[in-house]
Design a protein around this motif. Structure first.
Motif, mmCIF file in Angstrom:
data_model
loop_
_atom_site.group_PDB
_atom_site.id
_atom_site.type_symbol
_atom_site.label_atom_id
_atom_site.label_comp_id
_atom_site.label_asym_id
_atom_site.label_seq_id
_atom_site.Cartn_x
_atom_site.Cartn_y
_atom_site.Cartn_z
ATOM 1 N N THR A 201 -31.256 -13.791 -33.820
ATOM 2 C CA THR A 201 -31.141 -14.369 -32.488
ATOM 3 C C THR A 201 -30.920 -15.873 -32.610
ATOM 4 O O THR A 201 -31.149 -16.464 -33.670
ATOM 5 C CB THR A 201 -32.392 -14.078 -31.654
ATOM 6 O OG1 THR A 201 -33.561 -14.478 -32.393
ATOM 7 C CG2 THR A 201 -32.499 -12.602 -31.317
ATOM 8 N N ALA A 202 -30.485 -16.495 -31.505
ATOM 9 C CA ALA A 202 -30.183 -17.925 -31.556
ATOM 10 C C ALA A 202 -30.206 -18.517 -30.161
ATOM 11 O O ALA A 202 -29.890 -17.839 -29.172
ATOM 12 C CB ALA A 202 -28.823 -18.168 -32.202
ATOM 13 N N PHE A 203 -30.552 -19.786 -30.086
ATOM 14 C CA PHE A 203 -30.387 -20.603 -28.883
ATOM 15 C C PHE A 203 -30.618 -22.061 -29.239
ATOM 16 O O PHE A 203 -30.955 -22.407 -30.371
ATOM 17 C CB PHE A 203 -31.283 -20.160 -27.732
ATOM 18 C CG PHE A 203 -32.783 -20.189 -27.961
ATOM 19 C CD1 PHE A 203 -33.420 -21.201 -28.688
ATOM 20 C CD2 PHE A 203 -33.593 -19.207 -27.410
ATOM 21 C CE1 PHE A 203 -34.793 -21.229 -28.860
ATOM 22 C CE2 PHE A 203 -34.972 -19.227 -27.578
ATOM 23 C CZ PHE A 203 -35.569 -20.242 -28.296
ATOM 24 N N GLY A 204 -30.444 -22.939 -28.270
ATOM 25 C CA GLY A 204 -30.791 -24.348 -28.409
ATOM 26 C C GLY A 204 -31.482 -24.826 -27.149
ATOM 27 O O GLY A 204 -31.490 -24.138 -26.127
ATOM 28 N N ASP A 205 -32.119 -26.005 -27.227
ATOM 29 C CA ASP A 205 -32.632 -26.688 -26.031
ATOM 30 C C ASP A 205 -33.731 -25.886 -25.331
ATOM 31 O O ASP A 205 -33.600 -25.518 -24.168
ATOM 32 C CB ASP A 205 -31.483 -26.965 -25.058
ATOM 33 C CG ASP A 205 -30.350 -27.730 -25.714
ATOM 34 O OD1 ASP A 205 -30.286 -28.957 -25.552
ATOM 35 O OD2 ASP A 205 -29.539 -27.097 -26.426
ATOM 36 N N GLN A 206 -34.840 -25.687 -26.036
ATOM 37 C CA GLN A 206 -35.873 -24.832 -25.463
ATOM 38 C C GLN A 206 -36.915 -25.590 -24.663
ATOM 39 O O GLN A 206 -37.110 -25.332 -23.483
ATOM 40 C CB GLN A 206 -36.568 -24.016 -26.552
ATOM 41 C CG GLN A 206 -37.552 -23.002 -25.955
ATOM 42 C CD GLN A 206 -38.184 -22.105 -26.988
ATOM 43 O OE1 GLN A 206 -38.330 -22.477 -28.144
ATOM 44 N NE2 GLN A 206 -38.568 -20.911 -26.587
ATOM 45 N N THR A 438 -21.816 -21.775 -26.907
ATOM 46 C CA THR A 438 -22.857 -22.702 -26.471
ATOM 47 C C THR A 438 -23.999 -21.869 -25.910
ATOM 48 O O THR A 438 -23.831 -21.200 -24.883
ATOM 49 C CB THR A 438 -22.332 -23.668 -25.400
ATOM 50 O OG1 THR A 438 -21.289 -24.459 -25.948
ATOM 51 C CG2 THR A 438 -23.437 -24.580 -24.897
ATOM 52 N N ALA A 439 -25.136 -21.897 -26.581
ATOM 53 C CA ALA A 439 -26.286 -21.080 -26.182
ATOM 54 C C ALA A 439 -27.461 -22.007 -25.868
ATOM 55 O O ALA A 439 -28.502 -21.965 -26.501
ATOM 56 C CB ALA A 439 -26.656 -20.096 -27.286
ATOM 57 N N GLY A 440 -27.260 -22.888 -24.874
ATOM 58 C CA GLY A 440 -28.247 -23.920 -24.572
ATOM 59 C C GLY A 440 -29.171 -23.603 -23.419
ATOM 60 O O GLY A 440 -29.816 -24.520 -22.883
ATOM 61 N N GLY A 441 -29.263 -22.338 -23.039
ATOM 62 C CA GLY A 441 -30.111 -21.971 -21.903
ATOM 63 C C GLY A 441 -31.467 -21.455 -22.310
ATOM 64 O O GLY A 441 -31.983 -20.500 -21.718
ATOM 65 N N ALA A 442 -32.083 -22.074 -23.308
ATOM 66 C CA ALA A 442 -33.319 -21.520 -23.870
ATOM 67 C C ALA A 442 -34.557 -21.784 -23.030
ATOM 68 O O ALA A 442 -35.569 -21.109 -23.205
ATOM 69 C CB ALA A 442 -33.548 -22.084 -25.275
ATOM 70 N N GLY A 443 -34.532 -22.781 -22.134
ATOM 71 C CA GLY A 443 -35.748 -23.027 -21.359
ATOM 72 C C GLY A 443 -35.794 -24.334 -20.598
ATOM 73 O O GLY A 443 -36.549 -24.473 -19.638
ATOM 74 N N LYS A 444 -35.009 -25.316 -21.002
ATOM 75 C CA LYS A 444 -34.976 -26.589 -20.275
ATOM 76 C C LYS A 444 -34.157 -26.447 -18.986
ATOM 77 O O LYS A 444 -33.424 -25.473 -18.803
ATOM 78 C CB LYS A 444 -34.389 -27.700 -21.149
ATOM 79 C CG LYS A 444 -35.334 -28.201 -22.212
ATOM 80 C CD LYS A 444 -36.602 -28.812 -21.636
ATOM 81 C CE LYS A 444 -36.367 -30.142 -20.965
ATOM 82 N NZ LYS A 444 -37.626 -30.764 -20.481
#
Length: 529
Positions: A201-206, A438-444
């Motif tokens: 799994t992967a993401f950014g910006d948590q 772009t997988a930047g929807g992790a939590g911020k």
């Protein structure tokens, strides 16, 4: 009835949050040099109450790699029975077949921290001393207290491939192998000796939020072999300019590691650096804090100064982590910090992975976007430095964060659409080009796409011929672009799940899952079709 004087009076506790109680007790401990049972209970909780969440500026001394937990000038008597570890997080060593790194945190100084490991929860006979990496952040603001943080690390080498191990972390007075502590035992599994089907799994910006926590729990449900975090990890530095004038609260790390523990205690949590991870208070390049908190593979070009640059092979996939702060045109605080050495290392490493007959796919992850139309646009520095190398070595998938959305391109070749890749389609990097996610929807807090550009995702497709966006130039100016490669757009919290198939017909099946569990995108990557 009030609690004893060493704790918090009940009349105060009723009006205080857990975070406020945490700060109150830290201050009282500093004055009295004793550890009260009520304080240990708050520290042992290791949950979301460890942080007040206030903002302000602070300064921190550069940490040493390992020094005694308690400074001789300020001795603290700690009863280890009353202090519980928290924030456990795993990472691979350079070889996931045989190496694992276990890291954790304690709220106060303890004696002789260690790791136990064994083949079952009842056989934790092997005891390994832990390395201490402590950080001191003195207060330069009335809004923030001084903070002492104690990060502990143990290296496991010589493990057996494809094997499940059990482990516990402890110190004098807190033995994870004792019957009353067995509930704290964790587990992990090494990489298999031969390639087999797996998920990562992967993401950014948590950051820290209920949305971040929800994503974590969905990720755990995927049973991933590892997780990639493409920078902007916890947002202790909320400004993200990489300067000592940024707003910074070191305590956010306590809350983040407590939040992430439910996954990271069993799933290797492989991070790299974003712009919000350049914490200027700890070292000239801002990475001293990251070096204290994480133990990452030491096969990068310069692990002492750039801990977020490394690679590893798991099964038939080679993974490369990069520090895009080094090449960013948009946020130049660390631009050129490696004097080109990271890019040279990348060229060599991609070549080595492509020459490895056991590697079917190469995945690269880093923070700043090579191709995105959302708020931050695309970083021309990334494009200039690395995109030609990705094309040269036929990288199969590039994962970024930075923009707090989900966006996925068509296959891009020579800066243009090499082949359209609608939802559910298949693409071949050797023929079509590279897909960038772009997988930047992790939590911020979420971002947006350009005005008038609607979301377009699985079940809600609204294709556009082009999108007006921009990329950052060397002069740190946004240069307008009209692009045709923005294929999938989703303004929502989400993460990436990649199923890897080995064997005669290897493939990557890439899916994006929303916070609700709904699938918002999927496509397939194959080679040589």
């Amino acid at each position: 009835m009030e609690t004893p004087d060493v704790g918090i009076p009940e009349r105060l506790a009723r009006r205080m949050t857990m975070a406020e109680q945490h700060d109150y007790l830290r201050a009282k401990l500093s004055r009295r040099r004793v550890l009260a049972g009520s304080f240990a209970t708050a520290g042992a909780a290791g949950g979301l109450g460890l942080l007040a969440g206030s903002s302000g500026s602070a300064y921190a001394e550069r940490p040493t790699a390992a020094r005694p937990l308690a400074s001789p000038s300020a001795p603290v008597t700690v009863d280890g029975r009353l202090v519980a570890p928290f924030g456990r997080h795993l990472a691979f060593g350079a070889d996931p077949l045989t190496q694992m790194r276990v890291s954790w945190q304690v709220p106060l100084a303890v004696k002789s921290p260690y790791l136990r490991v064994g083949p079952t929860p009842w056989e934790l006979s092997r005891k390994i001393p832990a390395e201490v990496r402590d950080l001191h952040t003195p207060s330069l603001s009335r809004r923030l207290p001084a903070v002492e943080q104690y990060y502990l690390h143990a290296a496991l080498d010589g493990l057996k491939p494809g094997t499940t191990y059990y482990y516990g972390v402890g110190h004098d007075g807190f033995d994870p192998a004792s019957p009353e502590r067995m509930g704290t035992i964790g587990t992990f599994r090494t990489a298999p000796a031969r390639p087999e089907k797996f998920v990562f799994t992967a993401f950014g910006d948590q950051g820290v939020s209920y949305h971040a926590l929800a994503n974590d729990q969905l990720i755990l449900g995927q049973n991933p072999s590892f997780h990639l975090h493409a920078g902007d990890i916890c947002y202790a530095d909320t400004t993200g300019h990489g300067k000592d004038t940024d707003t910074y609260d070191a305590r956010v790390w306590d809350e983040f590691l407590a939040q992430t523990e439910s996954v990271a205690k069993s799933v290797p949590w492989m991070v790299t650096t974003g712009n919000h991870d350049m914490e200027a208070w700890y070292s000239p390049n801002g990475y001293g804090g990251q070096s204290a908190r994480w133990s990452l593979p030491d096969n990068g070009f310069d692990p002492d100064n750039a801990p977020g640059v490394y690679s590893f092979r798991y099964g038939n996939v080679g993974v490369v982590a990069l520090d895009a702060n080094d090449v960013s045109y948009e946020i130049p605080a660390n631009k050129g910090c490696t004097d080109g050495r990271q890019t040279a290392w990348l060229d060599r490493r991609l070549g080595e992975l492509r020459a490895d007959d056991d590697v079917d796919f190469v995945v690269v992850f880093f923070h700043h976007c090579a191709y995105s139309t959302a708020t931050h646009g695309s970083d021309g520095g990334v494009r200039d430095a690395w995109v030609p190398l990705f094309a040269k070595h036929q990288v199969d998938l590039v994962i970024n964060g930075h923009n707090h959305v989900y966006e996925r391109t068509d296959a891009i070749k020579g800066g243009e659409v090499g082949r359209p890749v609608p939802v559910g389609a298949s693409t071949d990097p050797t023929r079509d080009g590279i897909v960038y996610v772009t997988a930047g929807g992790a939590g911020k807090d979420l971002y947006s796409f350009p005005a008038g550009v609607k979301d377009s995702y699985e079940g809600h497709v609204k294709d556009r011929e082009s999108v007006l966006t921009f990329h950052w130039t060397k002069l740190r100016l946004p240069d307008p672009d009209t692009v045709e490669w923005s294929r999938v757009r989703y303004t929502g919290f989400s993460f990436l799940a990649v199923e890897v198939t080995a064997g005669a017909h290897p493939r990557l099946t890439v899916s994006a899952l929303a916070e609700s569990g709904e699938r918002v995108d999927h496509f397939e990557i194959v080679r040589g079709t």
